[in-house]
Every structure is written in structure tokens, then in C-alpha cells.
Design a protein around this motif. Sequence first.
Motif, PDB file in Angstrom:
ATOM      1  N   VAL A  40      14.690  -8.529  -0.777  1.00 13.19           N
ATOM      2  CA  VAL A  40      13.381  -7.893  -0.654  1.00 13.19           C
ATOM      3  C   VAL A  40      13.616  -6.449  -0.228  1.00 13.19           C
ATOM      4  O   VAL A  40      14.193  -6.201   0.824  1.00 13.19           O
ATOM      5  N   ASP A  41      13.178  -5.523  -1.062  1.00 11.62           N
ATOM      6  CA  ASP A  41      13.306  -4.101  -0.755  1.00 11.62           C
ATOM      7  C   ASP A  41      12.050  -3.360  -1.180  1.00 11.62           C
ATOM      8  O   ASP A  41      12.112  -2.227  -1.645  1.00 11.62           O
ATOM      9  N   GLY A  42      10.903  -4.008  -1.016  1.00  7.32           N
ATOM     10  CA  GLY A  42       9.638  -3.412  -1.405  1.00  7.32           C
ATOM     11  C   GLY A  42       8.618  -3.534  -0.289  1.00  7.32           C
ATOM     12  O   GLY A  42       8.938  -3.907   0.835  1.00  7.32           O
ATOM     13  N   ARG A  43       7.368  -3.218  -0.616  1.00  8.21           N
ATOM     14  CA  ARG A  43       6.274  -3.244   0.347  1.00  8.21           C
ATOM     15  C   ARG A  43       5.439  -4.500   0.142  1.00  8.21           C
ATOM     16  O   ARG A  43       5.117  -4.876  -0.989  1.00  8.21           O
ATOM     17  N   VAL A  44       5.078  -5.155   1.263  1.00  7.15           N
ATOM     18  CA  VAL A  44       4.219  -6.336   1.236  1.00  7.15           C
ATOM     19  C   VAL A  44       3.049  -6.048   2.161  1.00  7.15           C
ATOM     20  O   VAL A  44       3.236  -5.770   3.345  1.00  7.15           O
ATOM     21  N   GLY A  45       1.823  -6.109   1.623  1.00  3.38           N
ATOM     22  CA  GLY A  45       0.629  -5.755   2.376  1.00  3.38           C
ATOM     23  C   GLY A  45       0.227  -6.753   3.445  1.00  3.38           C
ATOM     24  O   GLY A  45      -0.563  -6.428   4.328  1.00  3.38           O
ATOM     25  N   ASP A  46       0.758  -7.965   3.391  1.00  6.25           N
ATOM     26  CA  ASP A  46       0.431  -8.988   4.393  1.00  6.25           C
ATOM     27  C   ASP A  46       1.717  -9.703   4.763  1.00  6.25           C
ATOM     28  O   ASP A  46       2.691  -9.060   5.112  1.00  6.25           O
TER      29      ASP A  46
END
Length: 167
Positions: A40-46
Amino acid sequence: GGRIDAAARVHGNTVLFGGDIKYTGDTEESLYALGGDVDVDGRVGDDARIAGGQVTFGPAADILGSVTVAGGRVDIEGKVSGDIRVAGGNVRLNGAVRGDVSVRAGQLELGPDARIEGRLRYRTKDAPTIDSAATVAGGIESRTERWYGRWMGSGSGVGGPSWFGLL
């Protein structure tokens, strides 16, 4: 799929199942992933809910909610705005966490860039390795014991090795 590279922007939840998963996307809601290797190397809003043989939250990972992760080897280097719950064989934390961290593992390591604003609670087989530059603002609670003794997922009723067997 066998290999999944997810780099898109998703306006809801992202759900990924595969052998090798690389997530560099941007999801507005939660990320759910199950795979052999999950990066995981991204953005997660929750929230992020991840299970895999090897799970890595890279330096570019930005989780705006909480993280629940299970894996043989778990490495967390990115930012987490909420709490972290981890069950794994080897767990390494070397990122910023605004909430509490709860770990059940065979081995736990806090790297030099680990910054935990909340409390660190851990149960491990072996004493953890904590770099002298790591900070835990809320204090540390420890119990060295059989690390898989009774780790309960949220209402799962399944503990320790049985939970991993289910995965």
C-alpha cells in the motif's frame, strides 16, 4: 487476479483480492485487500483492512482512518491518522501514527522514524526492538506471552492460529 496494480482514483470503497497487490491509488472511503503480498503506497480516505503473507505500507501511504492488518510480515512506514491493530509474525513500525497502536506478534520492531502520538500496547513472543529515536507519546504497555493466545477481531469470536487459518 494474480497481480493487481491499482492506481486509480475511486469515489467509494476499494476491494482487492489477488496474489500480488500493489495499491498506489486514491480512494475516498475504505480499502479492503487480501493477497499473498500486499503493498500500500496510496491514499485511503477512511479505514484500511488488509490481510496477506507480507503486508507493506510504504512511505507514501496516507491512511486517514484506522488500520487493521494481519500478516506473516507487516511493515508500516506511512502515515496513519487513526489507530492501528496488527496481528502478525514479524511486525515493523517506522511511520507516524496519530492514534493508539495495538500489536500481537512474534516479534515487534519500532524503527527510528516511528512516531506514535497515542499509546502502544503489545503482546509478543520476544521482547521488542525499539530504536532510541522512536517516540511513543502515550506510553507503552507490554505483556510478553504466547502472542496468539486470544487475539480477537471485531466480534469475530475466532482467536490466534484459527483466525490466520481462515485467511
